[in-house]
Scaffold this motif. Sequence first.
Motif: not given
Length: 409
Positions: A287-292, A301-304
């Motif tokens: 649940g962390t942002p990979r790209e924003v 936001a795209l998560n991992w």
Amino acid sequence: MADDKVPLSVTADAERRLWTLRAVGAGVGHPVVVGGTVYVAVPGGRFAALDVGSGQVRWCSDVVAEVWPWHVAVAGAVVAVPVRTETERDAVTALDAATGEVRWTRRRSVLRGIAAVGDSTFVVWSGTSGERGSIAGVDALSGETLWEDEFEGIEGLLVRGELVILGGGRFRALHGRSGDEIWSGGEGTLLNRDGGVEDAAVFLRWRSGYREPKSLAVRASDTGEELAETLFPEKALKHFYGHPELVDGGRVLFARAFERGIRLFAYAGLDRAESLGSWKLGRLRYGTPREVACVGDWVYALNWSGRVYAAEVGRRRGLRRLTMRGRYERVLWDLDHLTAGPGYVLASGRDGVGMLRDGRVLWVWDTVRPDFRPVPLDGDRFLFRAPSRNGKETRLYCADVETGRRLLP
């Protein structure tokens, strides 16, 4: 023109300005767009130039070795592109922009990047933080070295008019043609908006240190003088590391990977940044942002784990997940990139590609799998590279933004 050297084929729809390039029985490289021309590597160590509107092949060069086209630079009538020679050395080959004929080659060039300064000069440089960096000015027409220099590390480079501004330790401005130092001073990180048209008179500096406030400053390119500075709230950005991403409307976007946080601020014309919203992804795994990305009034936001989320700026509602559903109800799960275009965002990866606008999914293709990040052209079209269904060749598609429609050969 040298179309007979490489079996290139273009399928085009002139009315919709859509086209597809294929190298029969092989693949094409990642496209780079400069002005109205698409530059792309093609089989056999050659390089091709296409008209961005029609896809027409303007020229295809003779063999120039293995092409690394991510740093194509155009100075007047010359196109310079990094290549890898047979001896595994980096080099630069310059081609005539009208015919594709080789003008010159620099056989030894340890490159980190290449940039055009005006219509007559290229600058090549290498070096990162923590190591010495070298830089040189090269005459665009002859390939002759005009000047060379070395610094304690070149962490970034911007071209502003006839000046080259270097980041790393402190800022320096060099004259692109002579290499003379025009000014030096100030510290921070150079900020550059990808694909944006930058004002030659100014550049942006981000500063974030242990004992100094976080700030974004506008500085004069010709003197290095600070013209304006915006301070950012220390408490709100306490755990945000690195520099922000510049987005449209005089705003900056921050992403905090390990705290799942995203923040958006307005800075243009302000002494103190104005918070426009903050959002967090859920506490689930990955649940962390990979790209924003931020386009208009929407943050994405795209998560991992490859899921896409969206939130409207100015609303209290948090990030909500967008279902990337293709044909036959198949949902895309393996997405790698968010690419912001004019008024839209492309979500792409090994599972497919889809278009997002105003917090909604307009379309999804789950049978097309781009193998690199798509390249937005304008509000109507974008480029992407993807293998054919039989996997025997890779094609370059110019597709429609609204529908995702592409032409098959």
